[in-house]
Design a protein around this motif. Structure first.
Motif, PDB file in Angstrom:
ATOM      1  N   PRO A 118       0.816  -1.218   0.000  1.00 26.85           N
ATOM      2  CA  PRO A 118       0.000   0.000   0.000  1.00 26.85           C
ATOM      3  C   PRO A 118       0.851   1.269   0.000  1.00 26.85           C
ATOM      4  CG  PRO A 118       0.161  -0.865   2.197  1.00 26.85           C
ATOM      5  CD  PRO A 118       0.890  -1.838   1.331  1.00 26.85           C
ATOM      6  N   ARG A 119       0.231   2.355  -0.359  1.00 27.06           N
ATOM      7  CA  ARG A 119       0.904   3.649  -0.346  1.00 27.06           C
ATOM      8  C   ARG A 119       0.928   4.225   1.067  1.00 27.06           C
ATOM      9  NH1 ARG A 119       1.639   5.768  -5.483  1.00 27.06           N
ATOM     10  NH2 ARG A 119       0.397   4.794  -7.146  1.00 27.06           N
ATOM     11  N   VAL A 120       1.966   5.027   1.327  1.00 29.75           N
ATOM     12  CA  VAL A 120       2.147   5.637   2.643  1.00 29.75           C
ATOM     13  C   VAL A 120       2.620   7.072   2.442  1.00 29.75           C
ATOM     14  CG1 VAL A 120       3.495   5.582   4.785  1.00 29.75           C
ATOM     15  CG2 VAL A 120       2.657   3.456   3.795  1.00 29.75           C
ATOM     16  N   ALA A 180      -1.798   5.318   5.661  1.00 23.64           N
ATOM     17  CA  ALA A 180      -1.011   5.556   6.860  1.00 23.64           C
ATOM     18  C   ALA A 180       0.048   6.601   6.522  1.00 23.64           C
ATOM     19  CB  ALA A 180      -0.373   4.272   7.382  1.00 23.64           C
ATOM     20  N   TYR A 181       0.745   7.067   7.547  1.00 27.17           N
ATOM     21  CA  TYR A 181       1.786   8.067   7.333  1.00 27.17           C
ATOM     22  C   TYR A 181       2.920   7.840   8.327  1.00 27.17           C
ATOM     23  CZ  TYR A 181      -0.072  10.425  11.474  1.00 27.17           C
ATOM     24  OH  TYR A 181      -0.485  10.708  12.756  1.00 27.17           O
ATOM     25  N   SER A 209      -7.180  11.280   9.633  1.00 23.32           N
ATOM     26  CA  SER A 209      -8.014  10.128  10.024  1.00 23.32           C
ATOM     27  C   SER A 209      -7.400   8.797   9.616  1.00 23.32           C
ATOM     28  CB  SER A 209      -9.429  10.269   9.439  1.00 23.32           C
ATOM     29  OG  SER A 209     -10.056  11.428   9.929  1.00 23.32           O
ATOM     30  N   ILE A 210      -6.091   8.735   9.622  1.00 25.91           N
ATOM     31  CA  ILE A 210      -5.376   7.492   9.357  1.00 25.91           C
ATOM     32  C   ILE A 210      -4.277   7.352  10.409  1.00 25.91           C
ATOM     33  CG2 ILE A 210      -5.856   7.365   6.880  1.00 25.91           C
ATOM     34  CD1 ILE A 210      -3.191   8.703   6.344  1.00 25.91           C
ATOM     35  N   PRO A 211      -3.846   6.150  10.724  1.00 25.95           N
ATOM     36  CA  PRO A 211      -2.781   5.984  11.718  1.00 25.95           C
ATOM     37  C   PRO A 211      -1.437   6.415  11.175  1.00 25.95           C
ATOM     38  CG  PRO A 211      -3.349   3.870  10.759  1.00 25.95           C
ATOM     39  CD  PRO A 211      -4.334   4.858  10.199  1.00 25.95           C
ATOM     40  N   GLY A 212      -0.536   6.720  12.082  1.00 22.20           N
ATOM     41  CA  GLY A 212       0.784   7.169  11.655  1.00 22.20           C
ATOM     42  C   GLY A 212       1.834   6.944  12.712  1.00 22.20           C
ATOM     43  N   VAL A 213       3.094   7.026  12.291  1.00 20.61           N
ATOM     44  CA  VAL A 213       4.249   6.777  13.151  1.00 20.61           C
ATOM     45  C   VAL A 213       5.157   7.993  13.094  1.00 20.61           C
ATOM     46  CG1 VAL A 213       6.138   5.204  13.686  1.00 20.61           C
ATOM     47  CG2 VAL A 213       4.083   4.340  12.571  1.00 20.61           C
ATOM     48  N   ALA A 214       5.693   8.388  14.246  1.00 17.88           N
ATOM     49  CA  ALA A 214       6.691   9.449  14.331  1.00 17.88           C
ATOM     50  C   ALA A 214       8.040   8.815  14.621  1.00 17.88           C
ATOM     51  CB  ALA A 214       6.319  10.458  15.412  1.00 17.88           C
ATOM     52  N   ALA A 215       9.006   9.006  13.719  1.00 17.92           N
ATOM     53  CA  ALA A 215      10.362   8.487  13.888  1.00 17.92           C
ATOM     54  C   ALA A 215      11.209   9.579  14.528  1.00 17.92           C
ATOM     55  CB  ALA A 215      10.946   8.063  12.541  1.00 17.92           C
ATOM     56  N   LEU A 216      11.579   9.390  15.788  1.00 19.13           N
ATOM     57  CA  LEU A 216      12.214  10.430  16.599  1.00 19.13           C
ATOM     58  C   LEU A 216      13.702  10.156  16.737  1.00 19.13           C
ATOM     59  CD1 LEU A 216       9.538  10.489  19.449  1.00 19.13           C
ATOM     60  CD2 LEU A 216       9.483  11.696  17.262  1.00 19.13           C
ATOM     61  N   HIS A 217      14.488  11.242  16.772  1.00 16.25           N
ATOM     62  CA  HIS A 217      15.923  11.122  16.987  1.00 16.25           C
ATOM     63  C   HIS A 217      16.465  12.467  17.443  1.00 16.25           C
ATOM     64  CE1 HIS A 217      15.647  12.728  12.888  1.00 16.25           C
ATOM     65  NE2 HIS A 217      16.837  13.252  13.107  1.00 16.25           N
ATOM     66  N   GLN A 255      18.244   4.111  10.634  1.00 21.23           N
ATOM     67  CA  GLN A 255      17.523   2.876  10.946  1.00 21.23           C
ATOM     68  C   GLN A 255      16.140   3.165  11.527  1.00 21.23           C
ATOM     69  OE1 GLN A 255      20.597   3.579  11.586  1.00 21.23           O
ATOM     70  NE2 GLN A 255      21.962   1.863  11.165  1.00 21.23           N
ATOM     71  N   VAL A 256      16.022   4.199  12.363  1.00 23.33           N
ATOM     72  CA  VAL A 256      14.716   4.482  12.964  1.00 23.33           C
ATOM     73  C   VAL A 256      13.754   5.031  11.918  1.00 23.33           C
ATOM     74  CG1 VAL A 256      15.142   6.886  13.686  1.00 23.33           C
ATOM     75  CG2 VAL A 256      13.621   5.439  15.012  1.00 23.33           C
ATOM     76  N   LYS A 257      14.258   5.747  10.920  1.00 21.03           N
ATOM     77  CA  LYS A 257      13.381   6.222   9.843  1.00 21.03           C
ATOM     78  C   LYS A 257      12.877   5.051   9.002  1.00 21.03           C
ATOM     79  CE  LYS A 257      15.627  10.740   9.543  1.00 21.03           C
ATOM     80  NZ  LYS A 257      16.397  11.694   8.701  1.00 21.03           N
ATOM     81  N   ALA A 258      13.746   4.108   8.735  1.00 18.87           N
ATOM     82  CA  ALA A 258      13.320   2.913   8.003  1.00 18.87           C
ATOM     83  C   ALA A 258      12.331   2.097   8.824  1.00 18.87           C
ATOM     84  CB  ALA A 258      14.540   2.065   7.635  1.00 18.87           C
ATOM     85  N   LEU A 259      12.529   2.050  10.138  1.00 21.56           N
ATOM     86  CA  LEU A 259      11.593   1.335  11.006  1.00 21.56           C
ATOM     87  C   LEU A 259      10.224   2.007  11.004  1.00 21.56           C
ATOM     88  CD1 LEU A 259      10.993  -0.827  13.156  1.00 21.56           C
ATOM     89  CD2 LEU A 259      11.900   0.769  14.874  1.00 21.56           C
ATOM     90  N   GLY A 260      10.204   3.332  11.047  1.00 22.96           N
ATOM     91  CA  GLY A 260       8.923   4.036  11.000  1.00 22.96           C
ATOM     92  C   GLY A 260       8.164   3.786   9.709  1.00 22.96           C
ATOM     93  N   LEU A 261       8.872   3.774   8.595  1.00 19.99           N
ATOM     94  CA  LEU A 261       8.223   3.500   7.321  1.00 19.99           C
ATOM     95  C   LEU A 261       7.703   2.069   7.269  1.00 19.99           C
ATOM     96  CD1 LEU A 261       7.507   4.431   4.456  1.00 19.99           C
ATOM     97  CD2 LEU A 261       9.813   3.748   3.742  1.00 19.99           C
ATOM     98  N   SER A 262       8.455   1.136   7.817  1.00 18.72           N
ATOM     99  CA  SER A 262       8.012  -0.258   7.827  1.00 18.72           C
ATOM    100  C   SER A 262       6.749  -0.443   8.663  1.00 18.72           C
ATOM    101  CB  SER A 262       9.141  -1.145   8.362  1.00 18.72           C
ATOM    102  OG  SER A 262       8.715  -2.484   8.486  1.00 18.72           O
ATOM    103  N   ILE A 263       6.699   0.209   9.827  1.00 15.91           N
ATOM    104  CA  ILE A 263       5.503   0.096  10.669  1.00 15.91           C
ATOM    105  C   ILE A 263       4.303   0.743   9.992  1.00 15.91           C
ATOM    106  CG2 ILE A 263       4.496   0.783  12.877  1.00 15.91           C
ATOM    107  CD1 ILE A 263       7.249   0.562  14.106  1.00 15.91           C
TER     108      ILE A 263
END
Length: 363
Positions: free
Chosen positions: A82-84, A129-130, A174-182, A265-273
């Motif tokens: 799916p698109r993100v 998602a985002y 109105s969609i779920p999302g992840v914040a990749a923090l560093h 790595q954390v940015k790639a993890l956020g995109l994967s989630i």
């Protein structure tokens, strides 16, 4: 029907009471755009402030980050299934600190996201998602205390009410999302991330609210989000103390759900989630999605921020540090001149003194 309900609403009527009090779904819906509200139902101070925003331009042309083709806030969309949405703060020169320049581009970015969702014929399989991330060494260290005014701004664009609109508008997707923090996160960066569904962090992350020492108050609905996450006792302790949380402490406090060894790595993890959240139309509804924004609470927080700015206590500790750093420089100059004078006097004392001639002894 909404207009008719607003015109005939009374406090005795349950349906009308919900509209008058600003709690009816028909009044706010899922948008906080001021043009969506009807005048007879907006009687609170918060809604009056929304009309101030509507009466002045928000998305005025601004400068650029570092190069003409670069923007301070990027909205990207992955070409995957799916698109993100990939949202990235790109104000590298200011380490993604929040100011009027960044806020205006965040508002533009959220408008683009909503336009893509409203016109699915433009994009096949719209994002479900985002993920939010920041370029450079820090995700967002909070507000920018050294921002300089430039011609073209209006009082309403400089108001924090407008400054936070783009950051809280992420709830309207109105969609779920992840914040990749560093990096180092202070104040506004913490508040922005709490509007997302989930947070992942690098192992080198440090989190500090510290608004009390800076003379600031909670914003972006932080006063409600942080209590939902840490509880009342933990939220009060976070606000009253200037302690810094490590990535381990943030994980124990359930502020972040996963840790990664580095920024990339954390940015790639956020995109994967985010891709797992958007696997299909059903999985994107499983994670917790932030509810509709409480506009009244949002405006009350902004009033507190504006009062702290007018009283002169906002970022007062930064000004004090600047003054304290200037005072030692003057003391150092005086000390250096005194030492130089002492050295000159010592050199004069050390000069060879001519001894008198010795008289010849009698034979």
């Amino acid at each position: 029907q909404l207009v008719a309900a607003c015109e005939t609403a009374t406090l005795d009527d349950p349906v009308g009471a919900r509209v008058v009090n600003g709690r009816g779904r028909g009044v706010f819906g899922t948008m906080i755009l001021p043009g969506k509200y009807y005048s007879t139902s907006t009687r609170t101070l918060a809604d009056a402030s929304m009309y101030m925003v509507a009466g002045a331009p928000i998305n005025i042309p601004q400068g650029i980050a570092d190069f003409p083709e670069e923007a301070r806030y990027r909205v990207l969309m992955t070409d995957t299934s799916p698109r993100v949405f990939l949202l990235e703060m790109n104000a590298v020169s200011t380490f993604n600190m929040m100011d009027s320049d960044l806020s205006s581009e965040v508002i533009n970015g959220m408008d683009v996201c909503r336009a893509l969702q409203a016109m699915p014929d433009m994009v096949k399989n719209p994002p479900l998602a985002y993920t939010v991330q920041g370029s450079g060494p820090h995700f967002c260290p909070g507000g920018n205390p050294t921002w300089k005014y430039r011609p073209g701004y209006t009082p309403i664009t400089l108001s924090q009410y407008t400054g936070y609109l783009g950051f809280v508008a992420i709830r309207e997707l109105s969609i779920p999302g992840v914040a990749a923090l560093h990096g180092s996160m202070v104040g506004g960066g913490v508040a922005y991330s709490l509007n997302c569904t989930e947070r992942v962090a690098a192992s080198t992350l440090s989190v500090s609210y510290g608004n009390l020492s800076r003379g600031a108050v909670p914003g972006m609905l932080l006063s409600k989000n942080v209590t939902q996450l840490l509880g009342m006792a933990g939220a009060i302790e976070l606000y009253l103390s200037d302690g810094t949380l490590s990535s381990y402490a943030a994980s124990k406090a359930k502020y972040v759900t996963q840790l990664s060894p580095g920024n990339a790595q954390v940015k790639a993890l956020g995109l994967s989630i985010a891709r797992r959240m958007a696997a299909n139309g059903d999985t994107c509804r499983v994670p917790h999605i932030k509810p509709v924004l409480d506009v009244q609470r949002y405006a009350v927080e902004i009033i507190g921020i504006n009062l702290s700015a007018k009283s002169g206590v906002l970022f007062s500790n930064v000004k004090k540090k600047a003054g304290d750093s200037a005072a030692p420089k003057q003391d150092d100059q005086q000390l250096a001149s005194a030492q130089q004078q002492q050295e000159l006097e010592a050199q004069q004392r050390q000069r060879a003194v001519r001894r008198p001639k010795r008289r010849a002894r009698r034979q």
